[in-house]
Design a protein around this motif. Structure first.
Motif, PDB file in Angstrom:
ATOM      1  N   LEU A  33     -22.843 -88.753 -32.476  1.00 31.19           N
ATOM      2  CA  LEU A  33     -22.692 -87.805 -33.573  1.00 31.19           C
ATOM      3  C   LEU A  33     -23.992 -87.677 -34.358  1.00 31.19           C
ATOM      4  CD1 LEU A  33     -21.226 -85.974 -35.567  1.00 31.19           C
ATOM      5  CD2 LEU A  33     -20.323 -88.039 -36.682  1.00 31.19           C
ATOM      6  N   MET A  34     -24.603 -88.812 -34.678  1.00 27.74           N
ATOM      7  CA  MET A  34     -25.834 -88.777 -35.463  1.00 27.74           C
ATOM      8  C   MET A  34     -26.950 -88.048 -34.725  1.00 27.74           C
ATOM      9  SD  MET A  34     -24.996 -89.975 -38.282  1.00 27.74           S
ATOM     10  CE  MET A  34     -26.650 -89.671 -38.885  1.00 27.74           C
ATOM     11  N   PHE A  35     -26.946 -88.134 -33.397  1.00 28.00           N
ATOM     12  CA  PHE A  35     -28.014 -87.480 -32.645  1.00 28.00           C
ATOM     13  C   PHE A  35     -27.888 -85.960 -32.704  1.00 28.00           C
ATOM     14  CE2 PHE A  35     -30.632 -86.548 -28.801  1.00 28.00           C
ATOM     15  CZ  PHE A  35     -31.776 -87.226 -29.211  1.00 28.00           C
ATOM     16  N   GLY A  36     -26.753 -85.473 -33.161  1.00 26.46           N
ATOM     17  CA  GLY A  36     -26.619 -84.043 -33.389  1.00 26.46           C
ATOM     18  C   GLY A  36     -27.656 -83.510 -34.349  1.00 26.46           C
ATOM     19  N   ILE A  37     -28.164 -84.360 -35.247  1.00 26.33           N
ATOM     20  CA  ILE A  37     -29.216 -83.942 -36.179  1.00 26.33           C
ATOM     21  C   ILE A  37     -30.456 -83.505 -35.413  1.00 26.33           C
ATOM     22  CG2 ILE A  37     -30.793 -84.762 -37.989  1.00 26.33           C
ATOM     23  CD1 ILE A  37     -28.561 -86.647 -38.887  1.00 26.33           C
ATOM     24  N   ALA A  38     -30.748 -84.216 -34.322  1.00 25.95           N
ATOM     25  CA  ALA A  38     -31.963 -83.908 -33.549  1.00 25.95           C
ATOM     26  C   ALA A  38     -31.910 -82.527 -32.922  1.00 25.95           C
ATOM     27  CB  ALA A  38     -32.183 -84.967 -32.471  1.00 25.95           C
ATOM     28  N   GLY A  39     -30.711 -81.956 -32.787  1.00 28.86           N
ATOM     29  CA  GLY A  39     -30.578 -80.646 -32.181  1.00 28.86           C
ATOM     30  C   GLY A  39     -30.695 -79.491 -33.158  1.00 28.86           C
ATOM     31  N   GLY A 151      -6.144 -79.844 -44.707  1.00 24.72           N
ATOM     32  CA  GLY A 151      -6.233 -79.154 -43.430  1.00 24.72           C
ATOM     33  C   GLY A 151      -7.647 -79.095 -42.909  1.00 24.72           C
ATOM     34  N   PRO A 152      -7.824 -78.557 -41.702  1.00 24.69           N
ATOM     35  CA  PRO A 152      -9.168 -78.398 -41.136  1.00 24.69           C
ATOM     36  C   PRO A 152      -9.921 -77.282 -41.842  1.00 24.69           C
ATOM     37  CG  PRO A 152      -7.530 -77.421 -39.677  1.00 24.69           C
ATOM     38  CD  PRO A 152      -6.769 -78.101 -40.774  1.00 24.69           C
ATOM     39  N   VAL A 153     -11.229 -77.403 -41.870  1.00 22.40           N
ATOM     40  CA  VAL A 153     -12.093 -76.360 -42.412  1.00 22.40           C
ATOM     41  C   VAL A 153     -12.444 -75.391 -41.288  1.00 22.40           C
ATOM     42  CG1 VAL A 153     -14.390 -75.888 -43.379  1.00 22.40           C
ATOM     43  CG2 VAL A 153     -13.045 -77.827 -44.226  1.00 22.40           C
ATOM     44  N   ASP A 154     -12.336 -74.106 -41.556  1.00 21.11           N
ATOM     45  CA  ASP A 154     -12.762 -73.091 -40.599  1.00 21.11           C
ATOM     46  C   ASP A 154     -14.283 -73.076 -40.572  1.00 21.11           C
ATOM     47  OD1 ASP A 154     -13.356 -70.878 -39.086  1.00 21.11           O
ATOM     48  OD2 ASP A 154     -12.117 -69.479 -40.246  1.00 21.11           O
ATOM     49  N   ARG A 155     -14.870 -73.536 -39.470  1.00 21.99           N
ATOM     50  CA  ARG A 155     -16.325 -73.649 -39.392  1.00 21.99           C
ATOM     51  C   ARG A 155     -17.016 -72.293 -39.415  1.00 21.99           C
ATOM     52  NH1 ARG A 155     -17.779 -77.756 -34.668  1.00 21.99           N
ATOM     53  NH2 ARG A 155     -16.556 -76.279 -33.430  1.00 21.99           N
ATOM     54  N   CYS A 189     -21.934 -79.421 -39.385  1.00 23.55           N
ATOM     55  CA  CYS A 189     -20.554 -78.952 -39.252  1.00 23.55           C
ATOM     56  C   CYS A 189     -20.352 -78.138 -37.975  1.00 23.55           C
ATOM     57  CB  CYS A 189     -20.165 -78.110 -40.466  1.00 23.55           C
ATOM     58  SG  CYS A 189     -19.841 -79.059 -41.960  1.00 23.55           S
ATOM     59  N   GLN A 190     -21.442 -77.649 -37.410  1.00 23.13           N
ATOM     60  CA  GLN A 190     -21.352 -76.827 -36.201  1.00 23.13           C
ATOM     61  C   GLN A 190     -21.589 -77.631 -34.919  1.00 23.13           C
ATOM     62  OE1 GLN A 190     -20.215 -73.850 -36.847  1.00 23.13           O
ATOM     63  NE2 GLN A 190     -20.475 -74.173 -39.044  1.00 23.13           N
ATOM     64  N   VAL A 191     -21.795 -78.932 -35.045  1.00 27.79           N
ATOM     65  CA  VAL A 191     -21.983 -79.768 -33.861  1.00 27.79           C
ATOM     66  C   VAL A 191     -20.716 -79.717 -32.998  1.00 27.79           C
ATOM     67  CG1 VAL A 191     -22.200 -82.162 -33.070  1.00 27.79           C
ATOM     68  CG2 VAL A 191     -23.682 -81.311 -34.896  1.00 27.79           C
ATOM     69  N   PRO A 192     -20.856 -79.451 -31.703  1.00 32.21           N
ATOM     70  CA  PRO A 192     -19.668 -79.428 -30.836  1.00 32.21           C
ATOM     71  C   PRO A 192     -18.897 -80.749 -30.926  1.00 32.21           C
ATOM     72  CG  PRO A 192     -21.556 -78.527 -29.684  1.00 32.21           C
ATOM     73  CD  PRO A 192     -22.084 -79.101 -30.965  1.00 32.21           C
ATOM     74  N   TYR A 212     -15.185 -86.663 -35.217  1.00 33.42           N
ATOM     75  CA  TYR A 212     -16.008 -86.368 -34.046  1.00 33.42           C
ATOM     76  C   TYR A 212     -15.352 -87.007 -32.836  1.00 33.42           C
ATOM     77  CZ  TYR A 212     -20.059 -86.189 -30.923  1.00 33.42           C
ATOM     78  OH  TYR A 212     -20.908 -85.942 -29.863  1.00 33.42           O
ATOM     79  N   VAL A 213     -14.995 -86.183 -31.861  1.00 33.84           N
ATOM     80  CA  VAL A 213     -14.329 -86.676 -30.650  1.00 33.84           C
ATOM     81  C   VAL A 213     -15.376 -86.960 -29.584  1.00 33.84           C
ATOM     82  CG1 VAL A 213     -12.704 -86.136 -28.818  1.00 33.84           C
ATOM     83  CG2 VAL A 213     -12.198 -85.457 -31.176  1.00 33.84           C
ATOM     84  N   HIS A 214     -15.459 -88.227 -29.183  1.00 29.60           N
ATOM     85  CA  HIS A 214     -16.440 -88.668 -28.192  1.00 29.60           C
ATOM     86  C   HIS A 214     -15.687 -89.429 -27.106  1.00 29.60           C
ATOM     87  CE1 HIS A 214     -19.697 -91.416 -26.643  1.00 29.60           C
ATOM     88  NE2 HIS A 214     -20.354 -90.275 -26.673  1.00 29.60           N
ATOM     89  N   GLY A 215     -15.266 -88.697 -26.070  1.00 27.77           N
ATOM     90  CA  GLY A 215     -14.483 -89.338 -25.023  1.00 27.77           C
ATOM     91  C   GLY A 215     -13.168 -89.851 -25.561  1.00 27.77           C
ATOM     92  N   GLU A 216     -12.926 -91.141 -25.406  1.00 29.01           N
ATOM     93  CA  GLU A 216     -11.669 -91.713 -25.861  1.00 29.01           C
ATOM     94  C   GLU A 216     -11.725 -92.248 -27.283  1.00 29.01           C
ATOM     95  OE1 GLU A 216     -11.850 -96.162 -23.912  1.00 29.01           O
ATOM     96  OE2 GLU A 216     -11.414 -94.474 -22.581  1.00 29.01           O
ATOM     97  N   VAL A 217     -12.798 -91.938 -28.010  1.00 29.75           N
ATOM     98  CA  VAL A 217     -12.950 -92.409 -29.385  1.00 29.75           C
ATOM     99  C   VAL A 217     -13.056 -91.225 -30.341  1.00 29.75           C
ATOM    100  CG1 VAL A 217     -14.365 -93.747 -30.998  1.00 29.75           C
ATOM    101  CG2 VAL A 217     -14.112 -94.507 -28.630  1.00 29.75           C
ATOM    102  N   GLY A 218     -12.331 -91.304 -31.436  1.00 27.95           N
ATOM    103  CA  GLY A 218     -12.494 -90.361 -32.529  1.00 27.95           C
ATOM    104  C   GLY A 218     -13.212 -91.064 -33.672  1.00 27.95           C
TER     105      GLY A 218
END
Length: 291
Positions: A33-39, A151-155, A189-192, A212-218
């Motif tokens: 998740l943190m590496f999303g910053i690099a993108g 509820g969820p935020v509409d991105r 907030c826009q990270v897949p 953040y859903v990463h395989g079998e971990v949330g």
């Protein structure tokens, strides 16, 4: 599965799973998740001096001009490659080349080698703050009562994303420079696979959370509530909703981290997580590097 070298701190259902594997799952979800910053691209990347590099499964992120001095972080190390003086030297060289004024090495205690004190001394890494890393299985949480709408935020809703970011800035007291940090959080907030959540009082967004859903971990992050709305059950309700959504997404585990309180003090976020069934996995000190 990673070979187990665990310290036996798990309780309840967690003892049925090799704790070292849980450490790896939890750490890599957070690191990814943190590496999303690099993108992040464009003016935000240039204005904050954002760069990133992967070292196998470990990641290093540099946000050179971050006014909060929080976001330059190295983590996820020790699972596909041992933590050695050579590895730490490579990461330090990345930060030197990036002109990073301060960086934080977040390393799970189980991956630290026997000569860690010598390694960190050689590179000037000083002990910083400590977080508690927690995990739970993805079984449902009892519905939590709150007078707020959860509820969820509409991105795609720029107003709600902007309010989500502003609530984070106010709740954590984050400094900003030219609005760039706000724009960086909005980009996150826009990270897949990342979903922001919120609590609203009428039309006012007053509490935040993220999954953040990463395989079998949330990975549960970004829990913040405006001071005047604390104590109204927002975070307990947001935890329950994220667990529900993680279960629907196929997650087997949820992980999170929050600051370890000083002796005799409390961290309400830690209390909320424990009440929701999260179990302490380990305490993780942060090791701070400066050039």
């Amino acid at each position: 599965m990673t070979a187990c070298g665990c310290r036996g701190k798990q309780v309840g259902r967690l003892v049925k799973v090799c704790s070292m594997n849980l450490v790896e799952l939890a750490e890599l979800a957070e690191a990814d998740l943190m590496f999303g910053i690099a993108g992040i691209e464009g003016p935000v990347r240039e204005g904050l001096g954002i760069t990133g590099q992967r070292f196998g499964r470990g990641v290093a992120i540099s946000v050179r001009d971050d006014p909060s001095q929080y976001w330059s972080r190295a983590q996820g190390f020790g699972f596909d490659r041992p933590v050695t003086a050579e590895l730490i030297g490579e990461v330090v060289e990345f930060y030197r080349a990036a002109g990073t004024p301060i960086a934080h090495f977040n390393l799970a205690p189980d991956v630290l080698p026997a000569d860690w004190d010598e390694i960190r001394a050689a590179y000037g890494l000083e002990a910083g703050g400590t977080v508690v890393k927690l995990v739970r299985d993805a079984s449902p949480v009892a519905e939590a009562g709150t007078s707020l709408r959860i509820g969820p935020v509409d991105r795609a809703d720029s107003d709600d994303v902007r309010a989500w970011v502003e609530t984070q800035m106010i709740s954590f007291g984050l400094p900003d420079r030219d609005g760039l940090l706000r724009r960086m959080l909005a980009a996150l907030c826009q990270v897949p696979a990342f979903q922001p959540y919120a609590g609203w009082d009428g039309g006012k967004l007053v509490a935040t959370a993220g999954l953040y859903v990463h395989g079998e971990v949330g990975e549960c992050v970004s829990a913040a509530t405006l001071p005047e709305y604390r104590g109204r059950g927002a975070q307990s309700a947001l935890i329950a909703l994220r667990v529900e959504d993680a279960l629907a997404a196929g997650c087997k585990w949820l992980s999170t981290e929050t600051g370890k309180p000083a002796e005799g003090e409390r961290n309400p976020s830690l209390d909320n997580m424990r009440r929701a069934g999260f179990k302490d996995l380990y305490d993780r000190p942060s090791w701070t590097w400066k050039p």
